[in-house]
Scaffold this motif. Structure first.
Motif, PDB file in Angstrom:
ATOM      1  N   TYR A  79       0.824  -1.208   0.000  1.00 60.08           N
ATOM      2  CA  TYR A  79       0.000   0.000   0.000  1.00 60.08           C
ATOM      3  C   TYR A  79       0.863   1.266   0.000  1.00 60.08           C
ATOM      4  O   TYR A  79       0.444   2.304  -0.513  1.00 60.08           O
ATOM      5  N   THR A  80       2.058   1.138   0.560  1.00 59.59           N
ATOM      6  CA  THR A  80       2.953   2.308   0.543  1.00 59.59           C
ATOM      7  C   THR A  80       3.308   2.704  -0.877  1.00 59.59           C
ATOM      8  O   THR A  80       3.458   3.901  -1.178  1.00 59.59           O
ATOM      9  N   LEU A  81       3.451   1.708  -1.764  1.00 61.52           N
ATOM     10  CA  LEU A  81       3.725   2.025  -3.166  1.00 61.52           C
ATOM     11  C   LEU A  81       2.541   2.750  -3.782  1.00 61.52           C
ATOM     12  O   LEU A  81       2.716   3.714  -4.547  1.00 61.52           O
ATOM     13  N   TYR A  82       1.328   2.295  -3.458  1.00 61.81           N
ATOM     14  CA  TYR A  82       0.139   2.980  -3.960  1.00 61.81           C
ATOM     15  C   TYR A  82       0.140   4.448  -3.527  1.00 61.81           C
ATOM     16  O   TYR A  82      -0.160   5.351  -4.322  1.00 61.81           O
ATOM     17  N   VAL A  83       0.471   4.699  -2.270  1.00 58.45           N
ATOM     18  CA  VAL A  83       0.465   6.065  -1.746  1.00 58.45           C
ATOM     19  C   VAL A  83       1.490   6.929  -2.477  1.00 58.45           C
ATOM     20  O   VAL A  83       1.206   8.073  -2.855  1.00 58.45           O
ATOM     21  N   VAL A  84       2.692   6.379  -2.689  1.00 59.30           N
ATOM     22  CA  VAL A  84       3.744   7.135  -3.376  1.00 59.30           C
ATOM     23  C   VAL A  84       3.339   7.444  -4.814  1.00 59.30           C
ATOM     24  O   VAL A  84       3.470   8.581  -5.288  1.00 59.30           O
ATOM     25  N   VAL A  85       2.834   6.428  -5.525  1.00 57.53           N
ATOM     26  CA  VAL A  85       2.410   6.631  -6.917  1.00 57.53           C
ATOM     27  C   VAL A  85       1.254   7.623  -6.975  1.00 57.53           C
ATOM     28  O   VAL A  85       1.227   8.514  -7.841  1.00 57.53           O
ATOM     29  N   MET A  86       0.320   7.484  -6.063  1.00 54.69           N
ATOM     30  CA  MET A  86      -0.827   8.391  -6.040  1.00 54.69           C
ATOM     31  C   MET A  86      -0.377   9.827  -5.835  1.00 54.69           C
ATOM     32  O   MET A  86      -0.856  10.745  -6.511  1.00 54.69           O
ATOM     33  N   ALA A  87       0.550  10.052  -4.909  1.00 51.51           N
ATOM     34  CA  ALA A  87       1.047  11.403  -4.649  1.00 51.51           C
ATOM     35  C   ALA A  87       1.750  11.975  -5.875  1.00 51.51           C
ATOM     36  O   ALA A  87       1.566  13.151  -6.227  1.00 51.51           O
ATOM     37  N   MET A  88       2.546  11.155  -6.547  1.00 48.39           N
ATOM     38  CA  MET A  88       3.284  11.627  -7.728  1.00 48.39           C
ATOM     39  C   MET A  88       2.340  11.951  -8.876  1.00 48.39           C
ATOM     40  O   MET A  88       2.466  12.995  -9.531  1.00 48.39           O
ATOM     41  N   VAL A  89       1.390  11.065  -9.114  1.00 49.41           N
ATOM     42  CA  VAL A  89       0.440  11.289 -10.213  1.00 49.41           C
ATOM     43  C   VAL A  89      -0.447  12.494  -9.916  1.00 49.41           C
ATOM     44  O   VAL A  89      -0.718  13.323 -10.795  1.00 49.41           O
TER      45      VAL A  89
END
Length: 750
Positions: A79-89
């Motif tokens: 889920y941490t990857l989801y959060v990072v990708v979401m923030a970047m996008v």
């Protein structure tokens, strides 16, 4: 082999010779017939078996089996990857959308501008400032837009329950919005607003590509290419990601165990909460005092509703778009229904008929010119201002011979379009909900066929019955699109096609002079063989009030005991309106030579926001909201020289102007104008007062009597309260209701 009739095995082995000579006896049975009908011919089956046994096919089968095994063992993305990708996008989407509001500046002499200035003014520099102002100015509008788009992102994630699919869809939607916004800003200097979506819902979506200019095609093509690759990557990641769902969810057998029940409930709750949060924020953003309004303000949001492009540039296109998505128009009156409105219409029809029997003229017998004179008012009426020379002697003299008085304005220093909307429609800002800050931005774009008084001339002379002039840019207050809805045949502005003809300036003033503006009106009157309704909004006296004019005698005539800074603005403003005074007198003199009946409705929209000393005193509230107006008819008019008494015309608000003009012209009225006339008799002026342009939508409703005294609503007469209720019913029907009056002849002049 060709002689074999079925796929049954022979009962015993035979030699090769026997096989060639002996046929296998068939055993007829219903079961065998059924098996035969459902199987492939033996030669094909054998060939297929041989093909499947070939080395390439065996390798392919093994590869498929390996992939299936691999997919079953694919790792789950954390889920941490989801959060990072979401923030970047999300951050990239905010920057891309904000980028759509900027363009690279051009310089007449590039060598005269230093490199640092060029860098800060560039698109990259403006984007950097938009983000960096969080640290430099403690303005968090970038963060606000980031969080708002994050709400949209979360809705897609929890509704679709597929992170990578939601990421692809979010990227597609925001990219399309950014590109479309950039194109619209380039074409019309106006961002996309919610009412633009009506173009798609009306079935015209297929025509969108025709609006793409050639120089924007590379941007469109590049964005499409980027989105295709991004979608492919996201779909691949969705396939690779072992976490098929963001939240474990099972449609089939949803109650098979506790874990499944918890997962399903969590997913449903997350989807509902994310949708509710986005809906609540959007629904309340334009409502003063709501949670989203306060929250946005705390992060630096500063609504600038006089210009959608300025609002979107400073506060972000996303916030600017959602701000206009919903505005609370007004509460539904308790007695609003079809029967009530039919009875109301009948009552005012009968009253209008009685009024018209005593009137000899029609409104369309004359050309009516409605002039909103930007910031025009008498500075000598402002407490603390002392001038030894009258800046508007001609208009003061005129007010003694024609219908005239003081207009109660909602604003100080701004809100022009609100006063203009009242004058053109007869609707009162005071009857709208306080969260309705700018009808031109928040109401009209959502209306299909709003009613305005110029349509009386359109009914008589077709689409050329009315025309509008504004010597500035057409996107201000969305006038271009709004005037089309109002039925004006054309809005001539600096950037219209063709542009407004006369654009002369006075000395170093940045604005078109009133003399030039009046000349455009004269040309229109002289070039038409029928009467018209002409709308003119001037710009000469718009802020700022710098030292634009040569030989400014008011620098010496100002003996006010005020600060030098305040006096400087007042002196320059006084010079501007003194020029307006002379130019208006010249204009009326020219109209007197025209052998056509012409009536002019002239009014200042508000006082300029330069009287800092006077506005601090609450005792000056009313005087700081009162501007000059007059209604005048030329010598060719039957109403030349008419002056309504001060009891009728001494104090008014702009929503009554057309009703007063009809009375001044002794012209027949519609039931709607009859109602406005009756309301004006009981409540000569009504307005929602505000303290400054920075507080649009705030303030209390003021009622003035014929002597200009403020009256509390509870002290209104019984008749006045009944008329006010009728007015509220009509305004609700026209702005938000079912439009019962549209088909009842309520607006027709007979």
């Amino acid at each position: 082999m060709d002689d074999i009739q079925n796929d049954q095995e022979p009962s015993a082995q035979k030699s090769g010779t026997d096989m060639e000579k002996t046929e296998v006896p068939a055993v007829p049975s219903k079961q065998n017939d059924d098996q035969q009908s459902n199987k492939l011919p033996l030669p094909f089956a054998l060939n297929f078996s041989i093909l499947m046994a070939s080395k390439p096919m065996v390798m392919l089968a093994k590869a498929i089996s390996f992939l299936r095994t691999l997919l079953k063992k694919r790792p789950r993305c954390p889920y941490t990857l989801y959060v990072v990708v979401m923030a970047m996008v999300d951050a990239a989407a905010v920057l891309f959308i904000q980028w759509s509001m900027y363009e690279e500046p051009t310089y007449a002499d590039p060598d005269a501008v230093d490199d640092t200035t060029k860098m800060f003014n560039s698109v990259a520099g403006q984007l950097t400032k938009f983000v960096a102002q969080m640290w430099m100015e403690h303005n968090y509008v970038w963060l606000l837009n980031f969080l708002v788009l994050g709400m949209v992102y979360l809705v897609l994630i929890f509704v679709l329950n597929r992170f990578w699919v939601a990421t692809a869809l979010f990227s597609i939607l925001t990219s399309i919005y950014a590109v479309a916004n950039s194109i619209k800003v380039d074409l019309r200097n106006e961002p996309i607003i919610p009412s633009d979506l009506g173009f798609l819902s009306s079935g015209n979506g297929g025509e969108i590509t025709s609006f793409i200019p050639k120089d924007s095609q590379p941007l469109v093509n590049g964005t499409i290419t980027m989105l295709i690759w991004l979608t492919i990557i996201c779909l691949a990641l969705q396939l690779i990601d072992g976490r098929r769902c963001v939240i474990s969810f099972h449609w089939w057998c949803p109650f098979r165990n506790v874990k499944t029940i918890i997962g399903n409930c969590t997913r449903i709750i997350a989807a509902v909460l994310s949708v509710t949060l986005l809906w609540s924020f959007t629904w309340n953003l334009g409502v003063n005092g709501s949670w989203s309004y306060k929250w946005a303000k705390s992060l630096g949001d500063d609504p600038l509703l006089w210009s959608t492009v300025v609002d979107a540039t400073y506060n972000g296109p996303t916030v600017g778009f959602l701000r206009l998505a919903h505005a609370k128009t007004m509460d539904k009156p308790k007695d609003y229904n079809k029967e009530t409105m039919e009875a109301l219409a009948k009552r005012y029809k009968e009253s209008a008929q009685a009024t018209n029997e005593a009137r000899a003229n029609n409104l369309t017998d004359s050309t009516v010119v409605m002039i909103l004179s930007e910031s025009f008012s008498d500075p000598t009426r402002v407490p603390g201002v002392e001038l030894t020379e009258d800046p508007i002697p001609n208009i003061h003299a005129l007010e003694g011979t024609t219908t005239s008085g003081l207009m109660l304005s909602p604003g100080i220093g701004g809100g022009t379009a609100n006063i203009e909307h009242q004058a053109l429609t007869g609707l009162s800002l005071a009857l709208f909900d306080n969260s309705m800050q700018s009808p031109y931005q928040e109401l009209v774009p959502h209306q299909k066929t709003p009613y305005t008084f110029n349509q009386i001339w359109n009914d008589a002379y077709g689409k050329n019955g009315s025309v509008a002039f504004h010597p500035y840019f057409k996107n201000m207050y969305l006038r271009d699109s709004n005037y089309k809805k109002f039925g004006f045949s054309k809005l001539y502005s600096l950037d219209s096609k063709p542009p407004i003809t006369h654009q002369d300036h006075i000395d170093s003033s940045p604005y078109v002079s009133d003399a030039a503006s009046y000349q455009n009106v004269l040309d229109s009157i002289n070039s038409n063989d029928h009467t018209q309704f002409i709308q003119l909004v001037t710009m000469q006296n718009h802020a700022p009030y710098n030292d634009f004019y040569a030989d400014n005698q008011f620098k010496e005539a100002d003996v006010s005991q005020l600060s030098d800074e305040e006096k400087q603005s007042i002196d320059n403003y006084a010079k501007g309106i003194s020029l307006t005074d002379q130019e208006t007198a010249d204009f009326l003199n020219q109209l007197n030579t025209v052998d056509k009946p012409v009536t002019v409705i002239f009014y200042g929209d508000h006082l300029p926001g330069i009287y800092s000393t006077a506005t601090k005193d609450k005792n000056n509230t009313l005087v700081m909201h009162e501007t000059d107006y007059f209604i005048w008819s030329n010598q060719a008019s039957a109403s030349a020289g008419v002056k309504l008494d001060q009891q009728t015309a001494g104090y008014v608000s702009s929503n009554y102007f057309m009703a007063l003009a009809a009375e001044h012209m002794n012209a027949k009225v519609s039931p709607y104008l009859e109602m406005l006339t009756q309301v004006q008799v009981q409540m000569p002026a009504i307005s929602r007062l505000i303290s400054s342009n920075d507080s649009w939508g705030d303030g209390s409703t003021a009622y003035l009597d014929a002597e200009g005294n403020r009256v509390k609503r509870k002290d209104l007469s019984k008749e006045a309260k009944q008329l006010l209720n009728d007015y509220r019913l009509v305004q609700y029907d026209m702005s938000k209701g079912k439009g019962y009056l549209n088909d009842d002849g309520f607006f027709a002049v007979k």
